[in-house]
Design a protein around this motif. Sequence first.
Motif, PDB file in Angstrom:
ATOM      1  N   MET B 125       0.822  -1.204   0.000  1.00  9.07           N
ATOM      2  CA  MET B 125       0.000   0.000   0.000  1.00  9.07           C
ATOM      3  C   MET B 125       0.858   1.256   0.000  1.00  9.07           C
ATOM      4  O   MET B 125       0.470   2.270  -0.580  1.00  9.07           O
ATOM      5  N   SER B 126       2.038   1.202   0.622  1.00  8.12           N
ATOM      6  CA  SER B 126       2.867   2.404   0.620  1.00  8.12           C
ATOM      7  C   SER B 126       3.380   2.687  -0.797  1.00  8.12           C
ATOM      8  O   SER B 126       3.370   3.833  -1.247  1.00  8.12           O
ATOM      9  N   ALA B 127       3.780   1.635  -1.518  1.00  3.20           N
ATOM     10  CA  ALA B 127       4.230   1.853  -2.898  1.00  3.20           C
ATOM     11  C   ALA B 127       3.081   2.349  -3.768  1.00  3.20           C
ATOM     12  O   ALA B 127       3.260   3.209  -4.631  1.00  3.20           O
ATOM     13  N   LEU B 128       1.879   1.820  -3.524  1.00  6.27           N
ATOM     14  CA  LEU B 128       0.730   2.238  -4.326  1.00  6.27           C
ATOM     15  C   LEU B 128       0.326   3.678  -3.999  1.00  6.27           C
ATOM     16  O   LEU B 128      -0.047   4.446  -4.889  1.00  6.27           O
ATOM     17  N   SER B 129       0.414   4.046  -2.718  1.00  2.81           N
ATOM     18  CA  SER B 129       0.062   5.424  -2.357  1.00  2.81           C
ATOM     19  C   SER B 129       1.034   6.409  -2.991  1.00  2.81           C
ATOM     20  O   SER B 129       0.629   7.454  -3.488  1.00  2.81           O
ATOM     21  N   ARG B 130       2.306   6.060  -2.965  1.00  4.37           N
ATOM     22  CA  ARG B 130       3.288   6.996  -3.519  1.00  4.37           C
ATOM     23  C   ARG B 130       3.056   7.235  -5.005  1.00  4.37           C
ATOM     24  O   ARG B 130       3.402   8.285  -5.539  1.00  4.37           O
ATOM     25  N   THR B 131       2.504   6.244  -5.696  1.00  3.41           N
ATOM     26  CA  THR B 131       2.256   6.418  -7.128  1.00  3.41           C
ATOM     27  C   THR B 131       0.797   6.776  -7.405  1.00  3.41           C
ATOM     28  O   THR B 131       0.392   6.849  -8.560  1.00  3.41           O
ATOM     29  N   LEU B 152       2.192   1.871 -12.403  1.00  2.00           N
ATOM     30  CA  LEU B 152       2.299   0.587 -11.708  1.00  2.00           C
ATOM     31  C   LEU B 152       3.706   0.005 -11.878  1.00  2.00           C
ATOM     32  O   LEU B 152       4.293  -0.531 -10.930  1.00  2.00           O
ATOM     33  N   GLU B 153       4.251   0.147 -13.074  1.00  2.00           N
ATOM     34  CA  GLU B 153       5.644  -0.263 -13.295  1.00  2.00           C
ATOM     35  C   GLU B 153       6.554   0.409 -12.276  1.00  2.00           C
ATOM     36  O   GLU B 153       7.412  -0.226 -11.669  1.00  2.00           O
ATOM     37  N   VAL B 154       6.354   1.709 -12.112  1.00  2.00           N
ATOM     38  CA  VAL B 154       7.197   2.457 -11.174  1.00  2.00           C
ATOM     39  C   VAL B 154       6.939   1.984  -9.746  1.00  2.00           C
ATOM     40  O   VAL B 154       7.879   1.815  -8.958  1.00  2.00           O
ATOM     41  N   ALA B 155       5.676   1.732  -9.426  1.00  2.00           N
ATOM     42  CA  ALA B 155       5.350   1.262  -8.072  1.00  2.00           C
ATOM     43  C   ALA B 155       6.056  -0.060  -7.791  1.00  2.00           C
ATOM     44  O   ALA B 155       6.583  -0.289  -6.694  1.00  2.00           O
ATOM     45  N   MET B 156       6.103  -0.951  -8.809  1.00  2.00           N
ATOM     46  CA  MET B 156       6.799  -2.226  -8.621  1.00  2.00           C
ATOM     47  C   MET B 156       8.286  -1.984  -8.411  1.00  2.00           C
ATOM     48  O   MET B 156       8.928  -2.627  -7.579  1.00  2.00           O
ATOM     49  N   GLY B 157       8.829  -1.031  -9.176  1.00  2.00           N
ATOM     50  CA  GLY B 157      10.235  -0.669  -8.995  1.00  2.00           C
ATOM     51  C   GLY B 157      10.490  -0.126  -7.595  1.00  2.00           C
ATOM     52  O   GLY B 157      11.452  -0.521  -6.925  1.00  2.00           O
ATOM     53  N   LEU B 158       9.595   0.738  -7.143  1.00  2.55           N
ATOM     54  CA  LEU B 158       9.745   1.331  -5.808  1.00  2.55           C
ATOM     55  C   LEU B 158       9.686   0.270  -4.721  1.00  2.55           C
ATOM     56  O   LEU B 158      10.455   0.291  -3.763  1.00  2.55           O
ATOM     57  N   ALA B 159       8.735  -0.655  -4.876  1.00  2.00           N
ATOM     58  CA  ALA B 159       8.523  -1.663  -3.844  1.00  2.00           C
ATOM     59  C   ALA B 159       9.729  -2.586  -3.718  1.00  2.00           C
ATOM     60  O   ALA B 159       9.888  -3.269  -2.708  1.00  2.00           O
ATOM     61  N   LEU B 160      10.574  -2.602  -4.732  1.00  2.00           N
ATOM     62  CA  LEU B 160      11.805  -3.390  -4.616  1.00  2.00           C
ATOM     63  C   LEU B 160      12.823  -2.686  -3.730  1.00  2.00           C
ATOM     64  O   LEU B 160      13.891  -3.221  -3.466  1.00  2.00           O
ATOM     65  N   ARG B 161      12.469  -1.469  -3.268  1.00  3.53           N
ATOM     66  CA  ARG B 161      13.346  -0.658  -2.422  1.00  3.53           C
ATOM     67  C   ARG B 161      14.753  -0.608  -3.015  1.00  3.53           C
ATOM     68  O   ARG B 161      15.740  -0.963  -2.362  1.00  3.53           O
ATOM     69  N   PRO B 162      14.849  -0.139  -4.262  1.00  4.71           N
ATOM     70  CA  PRO B 162      16.136  -0.185  -4.943  1.00  4.71           C
ATOM     71  C   PRO B 162      17.089   0.882  -4.432  1.00  4.71           C
ATOM     72  O   PRO B 162      16.665   1.908  -3.913  1.00  4.71           O
ATOM     73  N   ARG B 163      18.362   0.598  -4.603  1.00  6.72           N
ATOM     74  CA  ARG B 163      19.361   1.639  -4.393  1.00  6.72           C
ATOM     75  C   ARG B 163      19.620   2.327  -5.717  1.00  6.72           C
ATOM     76  O   ARG B 163      20.017   3.473  -5.757  1.00  6.72           O
TER      77      ARG B 163
END
Lengths: 293, 245, 329
Positions: B125-131, B152-163
């Motif tokens: 939900m945090s990744a979805l809220s941010r997008t 949604l692509e970006v949300a999936m990227g975000l949810a991976l907590r990338p560096r």
Amino acid sequence: MAFGPHLLLAALEGLVTSAVLALTALGLSLVFGVMRVVNVAHGEFYMLGAVIAWWVASLVGGHPAVGFLAALVISPLIVGVIAFAAERLVLARLSYSPEATIVATIGMLYILQQAALSLYGPEARPVPPPFNYRILLPWFGYSGYKLSVVVASALLLLATWYVLAKTRIGLVMRATQYDRETAQAFGIPVGQVYAGVFALGAMLAAVAAVLIVPISQAHYLMGHDPLLLSFIVVIIGGLGSLRGTVVAAVAIGMADGIISVFFSPTLAKIIATLLVALVLVFRPQGLFGETAR
Amino acid sequence: MAAVTPLLTTTGLKKVFGGLTAVDAVDFAVMPGEIRAVIGPNGAGKTTFVSLICGRLPPSSGEIRFDGRDITGLPAHRRVRLGIAYTFQITSVFANLSVYDNVALAVQRTAADRRWTGSLRDGVMSALSRTGLAGRAQERAGALAYGHQRLLEVAMGLALRPRLLILDEPTQGLSDGEIESFTDLVREIAQDATVLLIEHNMPVVMALAHRITVLDAGKVLAEGSPEEIRANAAVQAAYLGATAA
Amino acid sequence: MKPVNTPARPLILHGAVIAVLFALNFLLPDYHHGVLARVMVLAVFAMGYNLLFGYTGLLSLGHAMFFAAGLYGAALPMVHLEWSALSSFGTGIAAGALLALAVSLLALRTTGVAFMIVTMMFAQVAYLLTLYFGEWTRGDEGLVIPQPQRHIALPGLDLDLTSPTTRYMTALVLFSAVLLATLAIVRSGFGRVLVAIRENEERTRLLGFDVFANKLAAVTLSGAICAAAGATYAILFGYAGATFASIQYSILPLLWVLLGGAATTLGPLIGVLLMYYLVDASGPLLEQYLPGWKLSSLGIVGVSLVLLVLFFPKGILGTVRERWVKWLP
């Protein structure tokens, strides 16, 4: 019999197997090459070829050669019509998805096999050979008809090669194989080409069966082994490669003929199948083939 | 400043397809926290270059280091676990899965790697809220509008907590209004991740990038701040003059 | 709006299915009672297949080898070594899981059509091996497990598996366990990854998942479940024959799953049940109206496959889920 003549006999038997196998496998290879369809029902078209040949030959009286020649023409034609209809009615409606078509051809396999059981029955019946001439070798006599099968197969293979490589039909088929959309854009009726290829593939199997039926009898379960061997040939020879198919058919047919004379056929089949599965795993484009597109 | 080491470096990175050299001996470095844009004309090798970084393609030669570690031979999925996330140029969300499940896949990955310790639901939900997709969590991803699929692509990227988050042409096909909110989103993401942005839209690049690398025919043509790139005659000749005029 | 919260609804549904099957033990006439016991065991086979075909998207044409591995893995030690039913059940599952692991290590190097053919060929090898070692397997004729051996000795309890009720209940226990396990897997993170692999392998990899390892796990699990069905079949019905290793038994689970609905937890049961009764009922009908045609069940299998793939590709529960009951797992 001494070892040498025994080996010669085995090699002759292998040659006959190779010849018929090359025709059958070429049909399977053609269908896969152009349509990307794995036709699991291919062995049943072979079986139909034999069964219809018996039917035709038993209707035509007179000299065995008349019945046989009639069968040689009529049987592949009937099988071709059945295959054409099956392609139009079933495969064409599945948009040639690999999973759906394989399931559908499995269905066809059982339908054709059970139809043959119902209409033809469970008996094995021979078709008399068109001539009985024994070639007398120093060690044993050998059926002249069997050798004529080899010659006939070679001629049919050449004819098929000529059609594929030198005629407009072959060009249209290759264009369709190479790029379906573009072929369509150039006004090639892709649907009919596919149906034609499917029918041609089935007819090659049927003609092979007509040639073999005077040697081994017609039976409704006879499609199983040719299917498996054709798979093996097409995999070793490379999916969709004509030259590879012929080379592999000769190799497999000779090996099959020789091995089954000297070893238990079950063990030979086990080893062959396992080896071929490993070829597919480690060299999916086959041993001879060009890279599959 | 001098003590800061790059997050990602490539040395002599090369990719040859048949006879064509798509990426030609590229030396490249991105600092932590940076937004780096990679631009260049079509066929310059941008997507091939980032595909080498995220591991979709193996390089022909050269070396890739991430956070000081040699990752050249590491398979793609292992690189993701180190913190390199890639969002696809052609939207490839799981169309038959719900929006929630799409993001949940990413969250359960980071949870398994112990890089996320909260609950699955919170992470999603945090990744979805941010997008801005929180209200659509139960919808089928394939049924979303195109712009939302990109988000949604970006949300999936975000949810991976990338560096390191690699965005491959993220604004392609978006409307002007969507592009504006997207730009804000990337700025926000850059607060805790390094961003590598492949982009055609020059106003977006100029607004976002700290530094810009220009690729042409597989080689680095120029590199510098947006102002420097704007002023670079070679770049203008090769690229800007042709498209942004 | 929502009478029951979403995660609970599937649990209630599956609980109800199990309860109905339990109640049927007391209600069904002898013949159908026996049929249902067999159907439940075969449904386990289909559920194992569905895990791979439906959820992971891998079409195997060789699952008969896993069923047969369980069948012979249980029957051989029982007949030749006089092992107990319970430990033979264990060897059956172990044989299936090991075979599945070995086969998948090789077969998973291929994709698409090649995967289908490779699995079919490995299954053909397995089938030929059952014939080749006919001295122990007795080939097509098959092994009959002596009645006295077909019981489960538990502390203070001795279950006679030749009694219809015990047999039914044993089948139900296995069926319920595998059904609930499937439900748990499908709703777990692992299940989500399998579906993601089915939908888009490349995307799944770039979310950080080891696609090969997950597929390997899926094939092994699927093989183990099919082997559990095979082992149970041998123990409950006391027979193991080479027919169960033939290509036909690789096609049947595909048909059952397609009919019931691929990637639905209850589809396999429905598929097996319908197919069993379809074949059962059509026999006398065909005999009556088309006497002398010698039509066997295989013809019906063929027609069903073609019709399903042409007109009903999502199967029964797949269609129900698409049209009406979206939450169906």
